[in-house]
Scaffold this motif. Structure first.
Motif, PDB file in Angstrom:
ATOM      1  N   CYS A 340       0.152   4.365  -7.303  1.00  0.00           N
ATOM      2  CA  CYS A 340       0.276   3.037  -6.706  1.00  0.00           C
ATOM      3  C   CYS A 340      -0.640   2.964  -5.472  1.00  0.00           C
ATOM      4  N   CYS A 343       2.017   2.633  -2.050  1.00  0.00           N
ATOM      5  CA  CYS A 343       2.936   3.704  -1.625  1.00  0.00           C
ATOM      6  C   CYS A 343       2.522   5.065  -2.172  1.00  0.00           C
ATOM      7  N   CYS A 362       4.716  -1.560  -9.164  1.00  0.00           N
ATOM      8  CA  CYS A 362       5.307  -0.293  -8.741  1.00  0.00           C
ATOM      9  C   CYS A 362       6.815  -0.455  -8.549  1.00  0.00           C
ATOM     10  N   CYS A 365       7.554   0.311  -4.448  1.00  0.00           N
ATOM     11  CA  CYS A 365       7.223  -0.609  -3.358  1.00  0.00           C
ATOM     12  C   CYS A 365       6.960  -2.020  -3.851  1.00  0.00           C
TER      13      CYS A 365
END
Ligand code: ZN
Length: 1009
Positions: A340, A343, A362, A365
């Protein structure tokens, strides 16, 4: 919060003078309840909210004798009735409660009469014949009652309120600055594709088995506990209080032999003691990750209120049986694993593909990321990628990524690790024969160095150092005819005198190495040198690995406290007078800054230290073991070592240690979905910041306990996701990322949390946090906090989840019903017991060993297996079912095996039949059995064969070897054995299980007032 579920408090449990006085064994009561807990900022148990229906808080009349003795509600729990210290009954409702969210399941809703009746019918009112709970119950809390009297007395009387200042986290640090910047509030993340969310309550019944020890099981042991406990002579029935062995048996009966599929979020796995097979379907196997609860409370307020620690115990390299999903390695090519953008979480089943497969959101996050072109794949009609089942990172909970150079130190490929054997050749080790034993063993052991699956030989390099006050390095290059020794006598500035020829491949240098190993014992045969250095030895190992640009492990075989003039010189600071004083903690604090620096050097080089100690007296293990316990290493201790007696025990430890699966130079990061984050870590680890867990090495037995805290509200819909990513170097020098994913439920109902608790995981957390806290706080404070937190946990359950009942009833959540016995056992462990009769080194050793234990190990340590052997079926392959750990269970004519993962005892009753003795020991009677026997004679009869096979199988299952000790009933040696009967009163202080339950009950009642 609705107040309907509060249990009304009877008048006698309102605050009264003398109420809740601490039994002597636990010190006098603080003037205020302790509000400090492990795993949280100081806070008070929430006062009853205002605006509630007052009548719920008004006293209810004591239960009339004609009233039904048992209350059944929709919740799973255990009611233990304590009546003047006698436990009248234990029961719990049947488990057929219908699943699914609904008003009747709400913990705030009182049980409906329908349910009550239905359950009443299915569970017979077994305890009807017991005495009524009337006014007698008030004795429970009266300071003059037998319960509060001398029965709990221990040597460590504690007075005064505990200090509130400085009671915070033992290693305080600033709160992590947002783990990776992924805590932006956002819309609820989508649930994991392919892993249907679990309905509340669907898993609720899993942890409980049928047939809790009930009155029907009452055995012939009545009264025993009372006699043990002192003055009170009431008839007690030990069978009526929750039994760990029963819980284990029930889980085995219910879930043993089954396949545990990890496709459901928040699913509670079988117990660690149960025999099961795991099928990875999107969540990590419980062998890798176990949680204190599988349903997190939605808010920080709820978490504070219940005080149940939210923690996961991660064993990244746990051994997995051959029939389970192997660890697939995924290669995403030159660009490295897909992560991601925001994050940095790795591709996993919690990423939701959208936009025809061009993007993914994701799960941690909520960031929406582009799918790289090479990774694009179409979605099916369910929105699932059509290659879902071909990609481990989409369909499995655990897998590995091949790491690119970006993940290597200095962007250079990693090298295979090296093992350096460092042998103390001072007088004590030569004289005991240890040096010869080690050298002889290494000649064959080095053929078994760990290797990659399918590889022909190990790529691990080996090196050799001997030392006393000075160090000797050996050149064992294959081209040499004879090994060469190089001496370094300046230990202040340690350096490695040779590069080429020090770390070699064993296969290539076998002849030179064997030559060296033959010579070492003779070279030092006439030594008079009794002084040793220690820190320079570790320093030398680190320098050698640094020079070779590799990670590795030092195996140090050491005998005595290092008193020679050199960095890290130690002096005897053992002082029994400090026990039970404010300064007791100093006995466990490592002594010198030089060792702290050494730990850092080791970790940054990926140098793990395994210490094999052979002391004949105090060696300051708190300090000597410090580097090992910060570098993913272990400390093994063999006091008063004798080759003939203890040699095999030591060699089996050494073999396991050299051969075990292991990763090096590791760094671990635990990422979480929004709303909570990892805040604290316990293990043989080192931390330079608040998020990265550094481990010089991590092997198949080492676990890291991770605690979580809320920083926002969690959503019931999306649950709580966690991803543990471990970057490490394999045994052949490849850089890899091992990923473990786990998804938990979240609930606004505390009842869900209590239903999905795991006692074994909870006690692992409590043990590790208490053992850390004792470095900075007096033992009595540590113990008070433990008991107080437990009381809060149980009181909160009672207040919020259980149906109203008389205060005289002790109500335990079903999933926590044996928590008190584990907690009591923890309080009686060597490190916490504070007795001058125990050796400081033993206590320090146990403290350090526990730091890196997984859930299996702490479970067994705190509730040993006591196996009756006298009735065993020699024709069967099965190990006899263990009995409760209490003297009550021993019989004069019996024979029992007790193991806790560290010690193994064979207990022989006074009236053990001579023919049994003959068949096992080949001697005519008990009196002839030698107690210094460390292994059983190999006799050709079924009893002997069966017993030896049981012992072998136990030894095989445990991370380290256990020394077998023969114990005869009423013999002096029995004291060692009895320490492990954890349901009994502690030999060095500490309550019996029964007394402890009464004590906890009183604490709960105090909390509730
Ligand atoms: Zn993310």
């Amino acid at each position: 919060m609705s107040q309907q579920g509060y249990v009304a408090t009877p008048p006698y449990s309102q605050a009264q003078p003398g109420m809740g006085g601490y039994p002597a064994g636990f010190g006098s009561a603080p003037s205020q309840p302790l509000y400090r807990q492990y795993g949280g900022p100081p806070q008070s148990f929430p006062a009853p909210p205002t605006g509630k229906d007052t009548c719920l808080w008004s006293p209810i009349p004591p239960v009339k004798s004609s009233a039904p003795q048992l209350r059944y509600t929709s919740m799973q729990y255990v009611i233990v009735r304590l009546h003047s210290c006698s436990v009248l009954k234990v029961d719990h409702p049947p488990l057929a409660f219908p699943a699914g969210p609904g008003p009747v399941q709400s913990p705030q809703a009182p049980p409906t009469s329908h349910l009550t009746q239905q359950q009443f019918q299915t569970a017979p009112p077994t305890a009807m014949g017991h005495p009524p709970m009337g006014p007698h119950s008030s004795q429970m809390a009266h300071p003059q009652s037998p319960l509060a009297g001398p029965t709990m007395a221990g040597p460590q009387s504690m007075g005064g309120p505990p200090p509130m200042g400085g009671m915070g986290r033992p290693f305080p640090g600033p709160p992590p600055p947002g783990a990776g910047g992924f805590q932006q509030p956002g819309p609820g993340a989508a649930g994991p594709p392919g892993h249907p969310q679990q309905l509340q309550g669907q898993f609720g019944g899993q942890m409980a088995g049928p047939g809790m020890a009930g009155p029907g099981m009452a055995g012939p042991f009545q009264g025993g506990a009372a006699q043990m406990a002192g003055p009170p002579q009431k008839k007690l029935d030990p069978d009526s209080i929750p039994s760990t062995t029963q819980v284990i048996e029930d889980d085995q009966a219910k879930r043993g032999g089954q396949v545990y599929t990890t496709n459901l979020r928040g699913q509670v796995p079988p117990l660690v003691t149960t025999d099961y097979t795991v099928q990875d379907q999107g969540n990590a196997s419980p062998r890798f990750m176990r949680c204190t609860t599988y349903s997190f409370p939605c808010t920080a307020d709820l978490a504070k209120q219940c005080q149940v620690p939210l923690a996961t115990i991660i064993k990244p390299f746990a051994t997995v049986p051959k029939n389970e999903t192997p660890m697939y390695v995924v290669n995403h090519g030159e660009t490295g694993p897909i992560r991601c953008n925001r994050c940095k979480a790795y591709m996993c089943p919690y990423m939701q593909f959208t936009d025809g497969g061009r993007r993914y959101q994701c799960g941690f996050c909520n960031c929406v990321n582009e799918v790289p072109a090479f990774y694009f794949q179409h979605l099916d009609h369910m929105g699932k990628r059509v290659d879902f089942y071909e990609r481990p990172e989409l369909s499995l909970g655990s897998y590995e990524f091949a790491a690119t150079l970006d993940y290597c130190k200095n962007n250079k490929p990693a090298s295979p690790p090296a093992y350096i054997f460092m042998i103390d050749v001072s007088y004590a080790n030569i004289k005991s024969g240890l040096v010869r034993l080690v050298c002889d063993e290494l000649k064959t052991l080095l053929d078994n160095l760990p290797r990659e699956d399918g590889a022909e030989s190990s790529m691990v390099k080996v090196g050799f150092v001997t030392y006393n006050k000075i160090l000797h390095f050996y050149n064992v290059k294959s081209a040499l005819a004879q090994p060469q020794m190089m001496v370094v006598s300046d230990t202040a500035e340690m350096f490695v005198p040779l590069l080429d020829g020090f770390l070699v491949n064993f296969q290539e240098s076998r002849a030179v190495i064997n030559n060296l190993l033959d010579q070492i014992p003779d070279m030092f045969a006439d030594t008079n040198e009794s002084e040793t250095v220690f820190a320079p030895v570790i320093q030398a190992g680190v320098e050698a690995l640094k020079a070779a640009e590799c990670s590795g492990k030092l195996f140090i075989f050491h005998s005595s406290i290092p008193t020679a003039e050199a960095p890290g010189k130690l002096k005897n600071r053992d002082d029994k007078k400090l026990i039970n004083t404010e300064k007791e903690k100093t006995l466990f604090q490592p002594q010198k800054a030089v060792y702290e620096q050494l730990s850092k050097d080791c970790v940054s080089q990926g140098c793990s230290v395994d210490l094999f100690l052979f002391p004949s007296q105090y060696v300051d293990i708190a300090t000597m073991g410090d580097v090992a316990t910060h570098t993913g290493g272990s400390v093994f201790k063999y006091s008063n070592f004798q080759v003939e007696r203890d040699g095999q025990h030591f060699l089996s430890d050494l073999r396991k240690d050299v051969e075990k699966a292991i990763g090096f130079d590791a760094i671990m990061r635990v990422r979480t979905s929004t709303g909570f984050r990892a805040t604290d870590f316990f293990g043989a680890i080192h931390m330079n910041n608040t998020t990265d867990v550094e481990m010089a090495a991590v092997d198949c037995d080492k676990a890291v306990t991770v605690e979580f805290k809320h920083d926002d509200t969690l959503s019931e819909e999306t649950g709580a996701l966690m991803q543990c990513a471990l970057l490490y170097t394999t045994i052949s020098g490849q850089r890899r990322l091992r990923i473990h994913n786990l998804s938990l439920n979240c609930s606004a109902q505390l009842s869900e949390l209590y239903k999905s608790c795991e006692t074994d995981a909870l006690i692992n957390f409590f043990a590790k946090s208490a053992y850390r806290a004792m470095l900075n706080q007096p033992l009595k404070t540590v113990k008070e906090i433990l008991v107080n937190q437990a009381a809060h946990m149980l009181a909160c359950y009672r207040k919020n989840c259980a149906s109203p009942s008389a205060a005289s009833q002790l109500i335990l959540p079903d999933a926590m019903k044996v928590f008190p016995v584990y907690l009591n056992s923890l309080l009686k462990t060597g490190p916490l017991v504070g007795s001058a009769e125990l050796s400081t080194d033993d206590r320090a050793h146990q403290r350090l060993s526990t730091t890196a234990m997984g859930v299996e190990d702490t479970q067994l340590l705190l509730y040993p297996r006591l196996i009756p052997l006298h009735n065993m079926d020699v024709a069967s392959d099965v190990v006899p079912t263990p009995v409760r750990c209490s003297e009550e269970r021993l019989t004069d004519a019996g024979m029992f095996l007790l193991e806790n993962g560290c010690s193994l005892f064979l207990w022989l009753g006074q009236a053990c039949p001579p023919e049994v003795i003959q068949s096992i020991f080949n001697v005519p009677s008990l009196a002839h059995v030698p107690i210094d026997l460390r292994s059983l004679p190999e006799l050709d009869n079924p009893q002997s064969q069966k017993l030896r096979s049981i012992i072998d199988s136990l030894l095989d299952q445990r991370p380290s070897s256990m020394k077998l000790m023969i114990v005869k009933q009423k013999d002096r040696s029995e004291i060692m054995f009895r320490q492990h009967l954890v349901e009994d009163k502690g030999l060095h202080g500490g309550a019996s299980y029964m007394d402890f339950l009464c004590y906890v009950h009183r604490e709960i009642r105090q909390v509730l007032t």
